[in-house]
Design an enzyme around this catalytic site. Structure first.
Site, PDB file in Angstrom:
ATOM      1  N   SER A   1       0.829  -1.197   0.000  1.00  0.00           N
ATOM      2  CA  SER A   1       0.000   0.000   0.000  1.00  0.00           C
ATOM      3  C   SER A   1       0.871   1.258   0.000  1.00  0.00           C
ATOM      4  CB  SER A   1      -0.953  -0.033   1.200  1.00  0.00           C
ATOM      5  OG  SER A   1      -1.947   0.955   1.084  1.00  0.00           O
TER       6      SER A   1
ATOM      7  N   ASP B   1      -9.123  -5.794  -5.235  1.00  0.00           N
ATOM      8  CA  ASP B   1      -8.766  -4.593  -4.481  1.00  0.00           C
ATOM      9  C   ASP B   1      -9.774  -3.491  -4.776  1.00  0.00           C
ATOM     10  OD1 ASP B   1      -7.628  -2.369  -3.301  1.00  0.00           O
ATOM     11  OD2 ASP B   1      -5.595  -2.855  -3.927  1.00  0.00           O
TER      12      ASP B   1
ATOM     13  N   HIS C   1      -7.225  -5.677  -0.721  1.00  0.00           N
ATOM     14  CA  HIS C   1      -6.106  -4.735  -0.719  1.00  0.00           C
ATOM     15  C   HIS C   1      -4.922  -5.195   0.123  1.00  0.00           C
ATOM     16  CE1 HIS C   1      -4.145  -0.866  -1.107  1.00  0.00           C
ATOM     17  NE2 HIS C   1      -4.110  -0.700   0.203  1.00  0.00           N
TER      18      HIS C   1
END
Length: 258
Positions: free
Chosen positions: A71, A193, A221
């Site tokens: 991320s 995601d 995610h």
């Protein structure tokens, strides 16, 4: 080969399996030094955050590492790999949030409003909703576990100051650095995601010619939390050199490269 993960704290549960499978794995870091910054520029903030893994590398590792960034941690990883190429031999970017313009309009918020917004991040309902977005499938019980673990860093006395300073600084904007990455890179992306669009996986793969792209099936995610065995196996194969590029899947095939 040492593996260092740089990731925003969110949810535990995968570190034990990664440690067992990959051997020398160092824990994520939190940029505590940010609390000392008063109205910093984004670059000053980035340099301060970099000091943490640099100190760790110099004091304990002292050899090239595999740097893993999930991320927003992917932005930290790219920035670190570009500015300290001698320390990083390979990169692993997981559902990378690297094309955002930093914190955008949030950087213009009055500090009082910013503190109110940051306080909201501790909210249990908000974090439960975030889990619904972040995971493909998650039980209510596990979601509460993730909330309780993911909120721990929010309760640290320096966290609010650090987060507000990060927000008003403009945050990380590494878009201009992506094509400067020279290290071989593994891109892992959750098939479902809902936080970072899958079209950005293909864009990142295109911007990093020395990269391989693998999609994580039935995953949101956070593949390193939701599918830790898959991620561990992928990283192990990537390090050993037995991985081939495999970007195609039903979700990615539907999205043309940018």
């Amino acid at each position: 080969m040492p593996v260092l993960a740089v990731a925003p704290a969110r949810c535990g549960g995968s570190s034990s399996s990664i440690n067992k499978s990959l051997g020398t794995v160092f824990p994520p870091f939190l940029p505590k030094e940010v609390e000392r910054i008063v109205d910093p520029s984004a670059r000053e903030l980035a340099m301060r955050i970099q000091r943490v893994p640099v100190k760790l590398w110099r004091s304990h590792i002292q050899r090239p590492i595999v740097l893993v960034g999930p991320s927003l941690g992917a932005a930290v990883a790219i920035d670190f790999a570009v500015n300290h190429p001698e320390t990083v031999t390979r990169l692993v970017l997981i559902d990378a949030s690297v094309y955002a313009e930093g914190t955008g309009h949030l950087s213009k918020l009055p500090r009082l409003v910013a503190y109110a917004g940051v306080a909201l991040l501790k909210s249990i309902p908000l974090r439960l909703y975030a889990n619904l977005l972040a995971f493909n499938k998650i039980s209510l019980g596990r979601s509460f576990d993730c909330v309780n673990i993911g909120r721990l860093h929010c309760l640290l006395p320096w966290w609010e100051d650090a987060t507000v300073n990060f927000m008003v600084s403009g945050g990380y904007d590494v878009r201009h650095q992506i094509k400067q990455v020279k290290q071989k890179t593994l891109i892992l992306w959750g098939e479902k995601d809902r936080i970072v669009n899958t079209d950005l996986a293909l864009r990142l793969h295109d911007d990093l010619p020395n990269s391989v792209l693998h999609q994580v099936p039935d995953c949101g995610h956070l593949p390193h939390v939701e599918k830790p065995e898959f991620v561990v196996e992928s990283i192990s194969n990537f390090i050993s050199g037995s991985m081939v590029d495999r970007p195609t899947s039903s979700a990615l095939e539907a999205v043309p490269p940018s």
